[in-house]
Every structure is written in C-alpha cells, then in structure tokens.
Design a protein around this motif. Structure first.
Motif, mmCIF file in Angstrom:
data_model
loop_
_atom_site.group_PDB
_atom_site.id
_atom_site.type_symbol
_atom_site.label_atom_id
_atom_site.label_comp_id
_atom_site.label_asym_id
_atom_site.label_seq_id
_atom_site.Cartn_x
_atom_site.Cartn_y
_atom_site.Cartn_z
ATOM 1 N N THR A 187 -4.041 -8.603 -5.287
ATOM 2 C CA THR A 187 -4.723 -9.406 -4.768
ATOM 3 C C THR A 187 -5.645 -10.465 -5.557
ATOM 4 O O THR A 187 -6.535 -11.099 -4.767
ATOM 5 N N GLY A 188 -5.752 -9.743 -6.655
ATOM 6 C CA GLY A 188 -6.709 -10.627 -7.505
ATOM 7 C C GLY A 188 -8.155 -9.985 -7.626
ATOM 8 O O GLY A 188 -8.963 -10.537 -8.247
ATOM 9 N N LEU A 189 -8.222 -8.876 -6.807
ATOM 10 C CA LEU A 189 -9.660 -8.063 -6.726
ATOM 11 C C LEU A 189 -10.213 -7.396 -7.930
ATOM 12 O O LEU A 189 -11.182 -7.302 -8.559
ATOM 13 N N CYS A 190 -9.084 -6.675 -8.590
ATOM 14 C CA CYS A 190 -9.504 -5.717 -9.566
ATOM 15 C C CYS A 190 -9.507 -6.141 -11.020
ATOM 16 O O CYS A 190 -10.130 -5.409 -11.785
ATOM 17 N N GLY A 191 -8.790 -7.085 -11.324
ATOM 18 C CA GLY A 191 -8.677 -7.631 -12.656
ATOM 19 C C GLY A 191 -8.254 -6.633 -13.744
ATOM 20 O O GLY A 191 -8.321 -6.761 -14.837
ATOM 21 N N SER A 192 -7.351 -5.899 -13.062
ATOM 22 C CA SER A 192 -6.862 -4.900 -13.919
ATOM 23 C C SER A 192 -5.284 -5.237 -14.540
ATOM 24 O O SER A 192 -4.556 -4.603 -15.264
ATOM 25 N N SER A 236 -3.894 3.338 -5.602
ATOM 26 C CA SER A 236 -3.354 1.877 -6.160
ATOM 27 C C SER A 236 -2.179 1.752 -5.108
ATOM 28 O O SER A 236 -1.218 2.269 -4.918
ATOM 29 N N ARG A 237 -2.214 0.150 -5.115
ATOM 30 C CA ARG A 237 -0.830 -0.335 -4.446
ATOM 31 C C ARG A 237 0.188 -0.660 -5.494
ATOM 32 O O ARG A 237 -0.113 -0.500 -6.574
ATOM 33 N N ARG A 238 1.340 -0.896 -5.046
ATOM 34 C CA ARG A 238 2.429 -1.325 -6.062
ATOM 35 C C ARG A 238 2.594 -2.666 -5.836
ATOM 36 O O ARG A 238 2.694 -3.212 -4.599
ATOM 37 N N CYS A 279 -3.753 -3.851 -7.405
ATOM 38 C CA CYS A 279 -4.147 -4.356 -6.221
ATOM 39 C C CYS A 279 -3.241 -5.405 -5.837
ATOM 40 O O CYS A 279 -2.665 -5.405 -4.612
ATOM 41 N N ALA A 325 0.955 -1.397 0.111
ATOM 42 C CA ALA A 325 0.100 -0.018 0.167
ATOM 43 C C ALA A 325 0.922 1.219 0.048
ATOM 44 O O ALA A 325 1.898 1.333 0.677
#
Ligand SMILES: Cc1cc2nc3c(=O)[nH]c(=O)nc-3n(C[C@H](O)[C@H](O)[C@H](O)COP(=O)(O)OP(=O)(O)OC[C@H]3O[C@@H](n4cnc5c(N)ncnc54)[C@H](O)[C@@H]3O)c2cc1C
Ligand SMILES: Cc1cc2nc3c(=O)[nH]c(=O)nc-3n(C[C@H](O)[C@H](O)[C@H](O)COP(=O)(O)OP(=O)(O)OC[C@H]3O[C@@H](n4cnc5c(N)ncnc54)[C@H](O)[C@@H]3O)c2cc1C
Ligand SMILES: Cc1cc2nc3c(=O)[nH]c(=O)nc-3n(C[C@H](O)[C@H](O)[C@H](O)COP(=O)(O)O)c2cc1C
Ligand SMILES: Cc1cc2nc3c(=O)[nH]c(=O)nc-3n(C[C@H](O)[C@H](O)[C@H](O)COP(=O)(O)O)c2cc1C
Ligand code: FES
Ligand code: FES
Lengths: 259, 317, 317, 259
Positions: D215-220, D37-39, D213, D27
């Motif tokens: 973590t697999g949450l955002c799909g970007s 955004s995270r890195r 992210c 974070a």
C-alpha cells in the motif's frame, strides 16, 4: 445444535481406550498460528470402530476464545494433532443405583455418554443440563433417549450455579440418589458439591478449566485438594483429574486462583 | 541416529543431543517418559526448587499472548526440604540427565537450596544446577537478580561454593537488560560453567473484561515463539563479546521461542552450544524429535558432520 | 462519531481520537488519504528525518518473525536539508496533524534536524516532534540513546532548545532496558512533553539458507503483536512510577503490538493517553477505524462517557 | 498445474479496474495468525463480470514460505482481505508491433493475460516461460492459445537468468522486436535488461519482490532507479512499480540490497 460445534475426530488409539470423563488435548492452529496453548476438551463420545476406524467426539464453544473459534472452524478432512485419552474417568458404580448427572454448557459434553454407561450398568439416571440459554446446551434430545428424566435449566452467571445446586438439593431430598456426577466449570460445580455435603453423597466432578498442555508438563492446571489426612496440596487437573471427588477439592482456594 | 554427530559437552556435562527440556516445561520428567519422548532430550531442567515449599499464592495461570504465553515467574514450587534421597521427584526410569533449577529471593536462599541438594546422596542424581536469576532480589526492590551484575554475581558465587566442583552451574539470564554482557561477565567470574538466555521477558496483559492485570505485573514473563528474535540477539551479543574479548570464553545455551530444527540451527550458528525447549514442548510434546532431526538435516545440508560445526558460524564473514 | 468523547490532549496537542500512525508505518500520509483511512487517525508520525538524506545502505528489508516483523532501525531517510517549505512531503490534502520524527547519531545531529524544521515557515505544518531515541549514539559505542539516561537526556535537551516552546516533544523510548524509569526521568527533566514506548526491541533472525543475519544485528528491531505484553508492561511501569512519585507526571503514548480496540483499551488502562499503530496498519490499513470503534465500545461497556475515563484504571484496586 | 495453486477471487471493484502488471495485496492468515506481512501478488487475469461479479486470478507458490502456504490452502468460499489493483500496469503499444514476453516461475502470472492484450492490439507475441522445472511454470497450454510462439526454459539458479537472457538476445537478433515485457524476480530480470541494452529495446519489467504491505506505507519494497537526470533515487515497488522500465532500474544496487 445452537452455539456449539460438534466434531467427530478419527483417532483409533484414543477411541479404543477412552472412558467418560477423560479428555483429548488438541494442538491449536496450523504452523503459522499465533496460538501456543493447546486446548484440552472432555470427550463427548468414543466409537472404537467406524468407517474410518475409531472416532472420538468433542463439543466446541467457538465463542469462548480464538483457539476455540479455530477448532470450531475445522472442516471434514482437516487434521489436528491430538493426545488422549487424558486424565481420570468417572468411576462407575458396580451395582445399579440411582444417580444424578448434571452438566453445564459445553463442559457437559461427557454427560450423555456417561449416562449411557450408567444405564447399561442398571442405574436409574436423572439428568440435568444447564447453560446460559437454549443455544448453549449440549444434546438435550439425545439425552432424553438415555436418561430416565431430563431437566433443562437456563440462567445467567453467577445465579446459574446456585440454581443448579438448588435443583440438586431437591433431587437429593426426594430420591434415593447414591452418587452425583457433575461436569462443568469450577464456579458451577462448587455450589453443587456444597449442597450434596449434608447428604453424605459423593459428587464426582469433571472440572473443566483451562489446561494449556493437557500432558502434565506445565503445571498450570493445578487444583488444590485435601488429602485423607487433611493436608492441603495440589494435583494436576489434566492428568490426575479432570474427574475428582468434589469433597476433596478446595473450592474456595480454586475460585480465588481462577480469579 | 545418523552419521551426523550430535553429542556436545557443556561445562563437563555431556549431552547426547544438544536439546534440553526447559525449566517448568517438562515437570520432573515422568510425563515425558509416559509420552515416550524422553530419548529426544539430552537433559531436562526441573521446575525451580526453593528452600521451602512455596504453595500456590496464585494459580500458575498461563495466558495466551500473540505467539507466546504469559506466565507468573513466581510459581508454586517444590521445597528442597521435602526432597528425600530415596524418592526424588525426578527419580523415574528413563528420565534423561537432570539439571536442577534453583530459585530464591536472597543469595542465602540459593545457597540453602544448593546445600540441600548435597544432603544425603542427592547430588549423585544431579547432572547440573541451573540458577533462575529471573527470581527477584528481596534486598534490591524486588528486581530480578539478572538485572544487576552485583546481585547475579553474588548468587552465582554462593551457589558455586555450595555445589561440588564437578557439577556444572548454568546461570540463566534475562535478555531484557541494557547491558547483558556486563551481567554475563559477573556470572562467569563468579564461577558459572555456562550461560542460559533467556528467561521469560517482562510482560503484562490485562483481563479484557476487568482491565486489571491477569498476573502480578511485577513478576509475569513472556515465553514462546515471540521471543525467538530476542533470544537469537542475546546469544549473538554474548558470542560477539567472547570473540571481541569483552567476555571470557563460556558455553551458551539458547532458550526462548525455539521450536524447530531451523530455529535450533540458527541458535547454534549465533553461538549457542545447545538449546532448551519450553513452550514448544507444551504445544507439541513431540517437538524435541523434530528439532533434533531438523538440526541434523541443517548440519548435513552444509556438508558438515557434527552439530559442533554449526556453533558460531553466523559470525564468520 | 458517537456519544462517547474521544478527544485527548497530549502536551498541548489536541487529538480528535487517541490513535496515531506510528513512525515509518504511514509514510508521509499521502497513502492514507489514497486509501481513505486518514480520518481514523488523530495524528501521524513521519518516518524519521535525518540532517542529511541517508540513502539505502541496505534495503529496508522486513522479515517475518512469529507475530512480528524484524526491520532495520537504520533505514533510508529523508534529509531535512531537502525540505522545501512549499513542498513538504506530508503536504497533502486531508493528512491529519503531523508529528515529525527526528533521528541522528549525535545530539548535534538531532539539533540540526530540529533547527532545519524551523527554517522558513516549516514549523507551522508541524504539530509535534518525536525523537527516535532508538537511534544509535556514535559517541557511545553505537548503543541506542534510549539505553542511557545521559545520552537520552542530552538529545531531548538539544531538541527542546531548537523547537518552539509551543511544539510538544515526544521522546520515544526503548522498553528493553534494565531501568526504563531512570531513562524516562532524564527525558522529562530535559523537557519532553510526552513519552512514547516502545521502539522496536532488539532482535535478530538468521537467513535459514546461509545462517547469516538477514539484517545488521546491531540495528534490527522487532515490531508487531509479539510486543504487546512488553509495551503494556512498559506503560504500566511508567504510570506506576508517576503514581509513586519516582517520575514527574507526564502523558504516555503506547506503541508496539497494538492492533485492536481491546489492545488500545488495555494500553489506556495501563496508563497511556493515546496509542500508535505501526504494523497493524501494514497488515490492515483499515485497522485504525476498528481500534477507535473498539475503544469507544470499551468505554461504553463500562458506563463511562469519555476515553479519558479509561486512563490508568488498571492501577486502581 | 504442478507446484502452483491457481485461485479465482471474487473482487468486483478490483476486477473492473485491473490491467496486466498490476497486483493485489492480500492479508495473510486469520485473526489468530502469527503472520503479519501481507503478500502482494501479480494479477494473473481479471474478469469484470462473472457468476459472482468480477473476479481476479492469482497464482500462488505454496512452497515459498508459510504465508504462501496459507494462501495455497485457501478453499472455495474462504474469505481474504484484499486491496487492489496495486501499482503500475504494463504500458501497451498503440500499434501492432512485434513483442517478446518472458516470465519466470510464479512471477510469470501476468504474462498470459498481457499476451492476450498485446495480441488484441495486433502485436505478434513471442512468449518464453522459464522456471526451475516443469512443475514451476505457469500455464504453458493456455499460453499456446494466445501467443504466436511459446518457448519453455527450465534450469536452476543462478544459470536460469543467464539462459533466459541468452534466449532473449537470440530473439532480438533474429526478429524485429520493438519491446520486451518481462516478469520475474530481480535476479532473473537484470540479465535480460542487460542483453537488451545494446539493441536499444526497452524492457518493461514487472519486478516481483517482497512487498510486505502493498500500500506504499512501509517503504520496504524500495527499488533504486536512475532518473532522466542520472540522479539515483528510490521508488516504491508496490505503488510506483511493479512495472518499471528496465533501463531505469539500478539492478546492481537492487541485487545487493536483496542480499
Ligand atoms: C455409585 C457410587 C456410590 C458411591 N457412594 C459413596 C458414598 O455413599 N460415600 C462415599 O464417601 N463415597 C461414595 N462413592 C465414592 C467412592 O468411594 C469412590 O469415589 C469410587 O469408588 C472411586 O474410587 P477411586 O479411588 O477411583 O476414586 P476416588 O476415591 O474418587 O479418588 C479420588 C481421586 O481424586 C484425586 N484426589 C483427591 N484428593 C486427593 C489427594 N489428597 N491426593 C491425591 N489425589 C487426590 C485423585 O485423582 C484420586 O484419583 C461412591 C462412588 C460411586 C461410583
Ligand atoms: C511497444 C513499445 C515500444 C517501445 N519502444 C521503445 C524504444 O524503442 N525505445 C525506448 O526508449 N522506449 C521504448 N518504449 C518505451 C516508451 O518510451 C514508454 O515506456 C512507454 O510508452 C510507456 O511510457 P510511460 O511514461 O507510461 O512509462 P515509462 O517511460 O516506462 O516510465 C517509467 C516508469 O518507471 C518508473 N521510474 C523509472 N525511473 C524513474 C525515476 N527516475 N523517477 C521516477 N520514476 C521512475 C516510474 O514508475 C515511471 O512510471 C516502448 C514502449 C512500448 C510499449
Ligand atoms: C509454564 C512455564 C513454567 C516455567 N517455569 C520455570 C521455572 O520454574 N524456572 C525457570 O527458570 N524458568 C521457568 N520457565 C521459563 C522457561 O524455562 C523458559 O525460559 C521460557 O519459557 C522461554 O523459553 P520458551 O520460549 O521455549 O518457552 C517457565 C516457563 C513456562 C511457560
Ligand atoms: C517498516 C517500519 C518502519 C519504521 N520506521 C520507523 C522510523 O522511521 N522511526 C521510528 O521512530 N520508528 C520506526 N518504526 C517503529 C515503529 O514506529 C514502532 O515503534 C514499532 O513498529 C512498534 O509498533 P508496532 O508493533 O505497532 O509496529 C518502524 C517500524 C516498521 C515496522
Ligand atoms: S494442563 Fe499443563 S499440566 Fe495440566
Ligand atoms: S510493500 Fe510496503 S511500501 Fe511497498
């Protein structure tokens, strides 16, 4: 020093000109900060020369908000963007009179420095430091070195202002006080001005309220005042204050506007 | 300043640099001079003037929002009735060209302020007039004029009648409407010389302690960097409408969240002829110099020689 | 969790806590379980499903804006035709109640996705349906359905026909319209069980190097903390409309910029019955626990004993 | 170490499980940061035990953006919120074969650590570090301690990818390379995979692109791949990558999507 953080900032241009009651306006956060407002802080002391050139001291209450927390976290060699000295200084008496100096919480930052100036002019200085508790008082020990007498007053809002005023009334009754110098939030200053009124003693107030730019640009620090002709108008707390004669300020209107 | 041209012309008003101080964020210019930053601005916009002096109903309190400031759109204001030709509030040595902002709650109010400016020789010190269409319309449920093509059009037309034809009129719109182009079209037809987007967008914050609004929800607006994508989108939409013929050609001025040369370059590329800086100057009164320098750099990097070369290029494929 | 009640009921759907994972920001729930944070959410919303699988026309690239994220509103999507009753994408042990989000470009598209969900026994695993009205209407110049009362109403009505009456329908609106209450009223009349505000607001950023849009300007939206004042204002306006009789009573769900218990308390006080977290979970997957804890604390501090006691209190004088 | 900053972060849970090719998701900014955004950064090394418990190392290019600049400015004892290890590690050969390891810029973070693992399995490791200039290369000196041979390649985009590929082709022609391990941006990896294809050598690619992210949450962070059946679909670079078989990735589609 309890809950507050004390910072010494290298700023030769500001240090050379600053007088008690004046402020510095500081940009908050780095380039990636979500905080947009500046913070305008009373100067606690200025040393025109030092190892690094002139310095100014400020006192930060990191518990106040995210911006103050950021300021509180500053460490040696960090750089901040600063403008100053901002605003009107405390007017000083030309002769050695008896004065009362009162300050509340972190807003009391300038009182020690002011007291030293007053003492140097031959004034007898009586100093009262107030705050919600011992941890939220500025430099009591330093104050004792400067002032003839130092009183500490702690207590919660909204009583704190009234308690402080009661203490000022006692002083005005029992001593030959020529002027009162006060530094605090509007809610603490108003009762003090009120009790001084019947004595005909002027209270020079450093009104420490939010000043989002500190440069006179935004108009969000306006303070309602009454001019000599009784007309009500507003002045900018940052550039035309923060030190104002208490009897000129429309405290009731200010309290309402501060919400 | 450099080999790169920076002069732009908007509705007949020549700006030495395409960077303007936004209404309410540069006062009347005196402080800019005191700070020594007046030369970095091509013009300034005054805080909105009203027909009669409006005392602080509420302190014009600012609250911090994430990357933004929430401010009341109804603020204490200077009444045009108080203006003295010999002592204008912006009459200070060194102040850049002054665009006077007008506010009111009926189209008649606006006409009155505009007429007030004609009194004496005031207009000679007025480089342009900006209409704060975020002001609420007393005759339309207190909704902003800028939310309604009809309301906006009427105000612009009344001001146009009251202002000499040589003085450009900047219509300042709100980006948070369903159909910005429709409102813009009305303003252009009514005689606006340029369109300014965006006024603060409607926003609300509650006091965390009391859970009550800190500023009247009917008239509190969000300013600052948070607006940048909204501003760029609004400018893009207007420029695209001009390109497609939905809107007559008209210069655009971007305001809202601009704080760097890169932001300004993006605004020009999206279609603006100039930018205004508001909160950027509150955060850093030296911001204008940095914006101009960054803009010049953006021009140079692309092998152009004038800021005009950037205008609208984001639309080219 | 504590002596403070946290259960709320929205259109018949009971939520253990009034905090929901927003569409597109919690995938289908599997990752939440892997991260061990699923129990802090009362429900999750899936990424919007379409009638047919939509491959990445563009990579669903996210760009950072000040206190926000710019994302394309048209994203690769899972087609309802691929759903297998035996292997739903959200069929993982521990996933909280699932609200399925639907997207499309005609009201028929939406009806098709909704009908697809009825196939087999799919509906048994669907706690509610959310309609992404920020989807653009192919028959209305590709403007979002949520910008137009008529368009929004039609979509909600078609979905209402296709979904069993026991399944609540959440109509997800856009705050950046001129008259939010008008659109909301259409949705309520058409059968929405609750209103969700806000979808990402229209925004644009340019690539600093090329000065071209990083995401298609017609469909890129701003999410994140920058939206907080806009979200609170939208919730406030809808609640005020219910109080004044302009809008029939209907539960509200706040989404956009909420990341702390304090933000959530403000959203409830403004009139929401629950909040959704989007970018807050991308920034910190543990955010939901903190939001619930902060909300409980806000209830306790005021001497209340249930989160329901906060709802709408900002409107009381 | 030139333009990059090297941080050692105390994170026992992550250090105990991390393998080369895996990442940490961090974070950015404090509570008052404008960065959302995270890195997600490749892990450069993990030490399961140390003075403070296990640590992981990361390499930051502060010139990349405001978030990386913030990470670069971190100092001793600063705290960051971190999730990891994220994603799929490089698959390691069971026997000692000849391998080629290539890494570009800060994305090359894991290659030294990977090379050490390969060497410990008895592999002969040939290592190439590439970057725009000498200041943008990770640990060349450390690399020489681990790898049999170390080559350095500098040059500007877009030629850098082609130059790197040419170098890989030469190696594949002249040595008995069983597998290529690569770490870089998609634009640098694609040409390498291309040249390896005719040799039938698998390139295990750690695809270092934006993962907001982690973590697999955002799909970007989706990457288009071709499955065994030839069907194209997408996988999440953060949780299902970042290490992918180069021949499975649809590089042309990915390049288009990255813009
Ligand atoms: C030791 C001492 C003893 C004093 N004793 C007395 C006394 O016994 N009785 C007494 O009456 N005074 C007394 N005073 C106050 C004295 O009259 C002046 O305050 C002091 O000399 C400073 O003068 P000044 O003009 O700089 O500031 P002030 O007179 O304090 O000036 C007022 C300031 O407030 C602001 N302000 C307030 N109202 C307005 C307005 N309407 N329009 C614009 N700005 C406004 C302005 O910023 C202005 O600078 C005393 C002062 C001192 C220092
Ligand atoms: C020393 C060595 C030598 C090798 N030599 C050869 C060789 O000569 N020829 C050869 O062909 N291979 C070779 N390989 C590769 C080998 O077949 C495997 O890559 C390796 O053993 C690891 O297997 P795996 O299943 O973990 O990963 P992989 O087979 O690499 O798995 C592919 C990964 O990519 C992703 N992926 C890619 N496509 C898809 C998809 N369609 N759907 C879902 N996920 C997808 C997934 O995350 C998956 O984990 C070699 C590997 C090594 C280490
Ligand atoms: C303190 C403050 C005062 C403002 N006063 C006015 C005003 O009087 N008239 C007006 O049209 N806009 C006013 N605005 C809006 C700004 O001119 C500008 O449109 C808005 O702040 C967005 O730009 P920014 O993000 O650069 O600040 C004010 C904004 C602020 C923050
Ligand atoms: C990466 C990402 C993907 C999203 N996908 C969808 C989606 O599929 N459907 C939808 O209705 N909203 C989608 N949204 C919007 C969010 O659900 C939410 O409305 C918005 O992000 C504002 O909330 P936030 O500020 O909490 O993020 C997405 C947002 C983001 C950031
Ligand atoms: S703080 Fe902005 S004018 Fe005083
Ligand atoms: S970075 Fe968000 S899913 Fe991979």
């Amino acid at each position: 020093m309890g809950a507050f953080r004390h910072h010494t900032l290298v700023a030769p241009d500001i240090a050379d000109r600053a007088r008690p009651g004046q402020m510095v306006s500081v940009a908050i956060g780095g380039p990636a900060s979500a905080l947009v407002s500046r913070r305008t802080l009373p100067i606690a002391a200025a040393s025109p020369s030092g190892t690094y050139g002139g310095t100014v001291d400020v006192i930060v209450d990191p518990g106040l908000d995210a911006g103050m927390a950021w300021l509180g976290d500053l460490r040696a060699h960090d750089e901040v963007a600063m403008i100053g000295p901002v605003g009107r200084a405390y007017p000083l008496p030309t002769s050695g009179v008896d004065v009362l100096v009162v300050g509340v919480g972190a807003s009391a930052a300038p009182v020690g420095w002011l007291a030293a100036h007053l003492r140097d002019r031959g004034c007898r200085v009586d100093l009262t430091l107030a705050g919600p508790d011992d941890r939220h008082l500025v430099g009591v020990i330093e104050a004792r070195r400067i002032a003839g007498s130092v009183t500490v007053l702690t207590g919660a809002d909204p009583e704190l202002g009234a308690d402080l005023a009661a203490r000022v009334r006692t002083q005005l009754r029992t001593s030959e006080i020529a002027v009162v110098y006060a530094a605090g939030r509007a809610r603490h200053l108003a009762p003090v001005v009120e009790v001084a009124r019947p004595f005909g003693v002027v209270v020079q107030c450093c009104v420490d309220e939010d000043m989002p730019c500190g440069t006179g640009l935004c108009g969000s620090c306006e303070i309602p005042v009454r001019a000599d002709d009784g007309m009500r108008h507003t002045i900018r707390g940052c550039t035309e204050g923060a030190v104002l004669r208490g009897d000129r300020v429309d405290w009731a209107a200010l309290a309402e506007e501060l919400g | 300043m450099s080999d790169i041209g920076t002069e732009v012309e908007i509705g007949g008003l020549r700006l030495r640099v395409p960077v303007i101080g936004a209404a309410g964020c540069v006062a009347f210019g005196r402080e800019l001079v005191r700070l020594g930053v007046q030369d970095d601005l091509g013009a300034i916009v005054t805080p909105s003037l009203t027909a009669r002096t409006r005392a602080a109903a509420h302190r014009a309190v600012l609250r911090e929002a994430p990357s933004g400031l929430l401010a009341p759109t109804v603020r204490p204001s200077y009444g045009v009735e108080r203006l003295r030709p010999t002592a204008l509030p912006w009459d200070h040595e060194g102040v850049p060209p002054v665009i006077v902002s007008l506010a009111g709650n009926t189209s008649g109010d606006f006409a009155e302020v505009a007429s007030g400016l004609r009194r004496g020789s005031l207009m000679r010190r007025v480089a342009g007039v900006e209409i704060q269409l975020a002001s609420v319309d007393a005759k339309n449920s207190h909704r902003p004029f800028a939310y309604d093509e009809f309301g906006a059009t009427k105000v612009v037309a009344r001001v146009r009648e009251s202002v000499p034809s040589g003085v450009p009129i900047f219509a300042k719109l709100c980006a948070d409407v369903t159909d910005l182009v429709e409102v813009a079209r009305g303003c252009v037809k009514a005689g606006a010389s340029a369109l300014v987007v965006t006024s603060p967008v409607r926003g609300l914050l509650l006091d965390p302690a009391t859970l009550r609004p800190v500023i009247d929800p009917a008239s509190s607006g969000l300013s600052g960097p948070a607006l940048l994508p909204i501003t760029l989108r609004a400018v893009w939409d207007l420029r695209a409408a001009v390109r497609s013929g939905r809107l007559p050609p008209i210069p655009l001025v971007a305001v809202g969240g601009i704080r760097s040369g890169q932001d300004a370059a993006a605004a020009l590329a999206a279609g603006a002829s100039a930018v205004q800086l508001g909160t950027a100057l509150l955060h850093d009164p030296d911001a204008a110099a940095a914006v101009v320098a960054g803009l010049v750099e953006a021009v140079r990097e692309r092998g152009f020689d004038h800021v005009l070369d950037l205008i609208g290029i984001a639309h080219d494929h």
